[in-house]
Design an enzyme around this catalytic site. Structure first.
Site, PDB file in Angstrom:
ATOM      1  N   ASP A   1      -9.305   5.919  -2.235  1.00  0.00           N
ATOM      2  CA  ASP A   1      -8.169   6.428  -3.013  1.00  0.00           C
ATOM      3  C   ASP A   1      -8.721   7.100  -4.272  1.00  0.00           C
ATOM      4  OD1 ASP A   1      -9.053   4.301  -4.509  1.00  0.00           O
ATOM      5  OD2 ASP A   1      -7.041   3.759  -5.175  1.00  0.00           O
TER       6      ASP A   1
ATOM      7  N   TYR B   1      -6.476   6.714   3.885  1.00  0.00           N
ATOM      8  CA  TYR B   1      -6.621   5.655   2.884  1.00  0.00           C
ATOM      9  C   TYR B   1      -5.865   4.389   3.294  1.00  0.00           C
ATOM     10  CZ  TYR B   1      -5.540   2.519  -0.781  1.00  0.00           C
ATOM     11  OH  TYR B   1      -5.364   1.342  -1.465  1.00  0.00           O
TER      12      TYR B   1
ATOM     13  N   GLU C   1       0.814  -1.212   0.000  1.00  0.00           N
ATOM     14  CA  GLU C   1       0.000   0.000   0.000  1.00  0.00           C
ATOM     15  C   GLU C   1       0.854   1.272   0.000  1.00  0.00           C
ATOM     16  OE1 GLU C   1      -2.976   0.318  -0.683  1.00  0.00           O
ATOM     17  OE2 GLU C   1      -3.640  -1.761  -0.538  1.00  0.00           O
TER      18      GLU C   1
END
Length: 341
Positions: free
Chosen positions: A135, A117, A34
């Site tokens: 996102d 996020y 991520e």
DNA sequence: TATTCGTGGCA
DNA sequence: TTGCCAAGAAT
């Protein structure tokens, strides 16, 4: 319950891209992926991700890794504070949480480099918690689906979309929902020429019904980039070694650059270098290079220079030894070229 | 709230 | 060629 999430997940489970971080639910690996995926396309991340988890397979490996080695793993990926923050967080997880990855939003959001996020992505994907992760893909999918014509860069719009996404989120399979809506945005509900004919939620999509795909999402346009001009040097000493300088400023912090002076004239640049201890015997022009960052542009008039080795400066026998910023690595690896200066 | 922070792909 | 923008966060 939610029509939307059922259709989305049903589509996703038969249309997933084969991405390496989808073969695990280890929160450390999900976290690494991520962070790398922030503002970076998946195809770019794949080789970096595989090398990173192979070299640093545990949080502890990351926590104790030497900085140059760490940045070398990130070399070329950009936004280098991401990996520097990641190491700070790895150290904190080792000390404060005994190496066990925290699994609540309030704890994750406090960690360096983890925002709303990324916290939502880790909690939903790795821990199967019903936490929204919004996102750019989710912003585009939701704004198009509901026909939202407000500027998505506004905080109020982001908040509205996050609330909508929370409402749509699957009760039973939040890990699949989060990946599904992102996957839809990345492969179907794309910025240009969305593939509405294969979209699983096309029948209820407002933008599809009203043909608004090309104007939604609405976004204020970016400012013009500032330009900076440098005289840049590949300096070689009598031992055939090359001078590099480690960056201490925020921009490219921790990476290595060629010596350079912000100047328009070679003479002034050479005087500046000599005043900081370099003794330059001769120079030879190598061409003009350009590098575009997010918010600025560097123009670099590059010279090869021969120096004697009488001063204390850092040198390498190959630029591969250190993490080099792409702005200068291109100079050391590509052919001579000229751009408009 | 606005700016800073990389790089590569694409129209 | 130029500008946009991609699994954003920090300051």
């Amino acid at each position: 319950m939610s029509h939307f999430s059922d259709k989305l997940i049903a589509w996703y489970v038969v249309n997933p891209r084969d991405l390496p971080w989808r073969q695990t639910e280890n929160p450390y690996y999900i976290w690494v992926s991520e962070i790398m995926l922030q503002q970076t396309q998946a195809v770019t991340v794949i080789p970096y991700y595989l090398r990173f988890i192979q070299t640093l397979p545990t949080i502890q490996d990351l926590a104790v890794c030497e900085e140059d080695k760490l940045l070398k793993l990130w070399e070329g990926l950009g936004y280098y504070s991401r990996v520097r923050n990641m190491q700070k967080t790895a150290i904190e997880i080792m000390h404060k949480y005994d190496g066990v990855f925290p699994n609540t939003y309030d704890l994750l959001i406090q960690l360096k480099g983890i925002g709303a996020y990324t916290a939502g992505a880790i909690l939903s994907i790795a821990f199967h918690q019903k936490i929204s992760a919004v996102d750019g893909n989710v912003m585009r999918v939701i704004s198009r689906y509901f026909g939202i014509q407000d500027d998505i860069t506004l905080d109020t719009t982001k908040k509205q979309i996050n609330q909508l996404n929370t409402t749509l989120l699957s009760d039973e399979q939040p890990h699949l929902y989060t990946q599904a809506i992102i996957e839809l945005g990345a492969t179907v509900c794309t910025k240009h020429q969305p593939k509405c004919d294969v979209c699983p939620v096309r029948l209820d999509c407002i933008s599809r019904q009203q043909n608004l795909q090309s104007i939604i999402p609405i976004k204020t346009k970016a400012k013009a980039k500032k330009e900076r001009r440098f005289i840049t040097f590949i300096l070689e000493d009598e031992q055939g070694r090359f001078v590099v300088e480690k960056v201490t400023d925020n921009l490219l912090k921790g990476l290595y650059l060629l010596p350079q002076v912000e100047a328009d004239s070679l003479q002034y640049a050479i005087e500046t270098l000599e005043s900081s201890g370099y003794r330059i015997q001769y120079t030879e022009p190598l061409g003009i290079y350009k590098h575009v960052f997010t918010h600025l542009i560097w123009y670099m008039d590059v010279y090869y220079g021969r120096i004697d080795s009488s001063i204390n400066h850092e040198t390498v026998s190959s630029f591969d030894e250190v993490p080099m910023a792409t702005a200068h690595k291109q100079i050391t690896t590509k052919e001579k070229k000229n751009v408009k200066y």
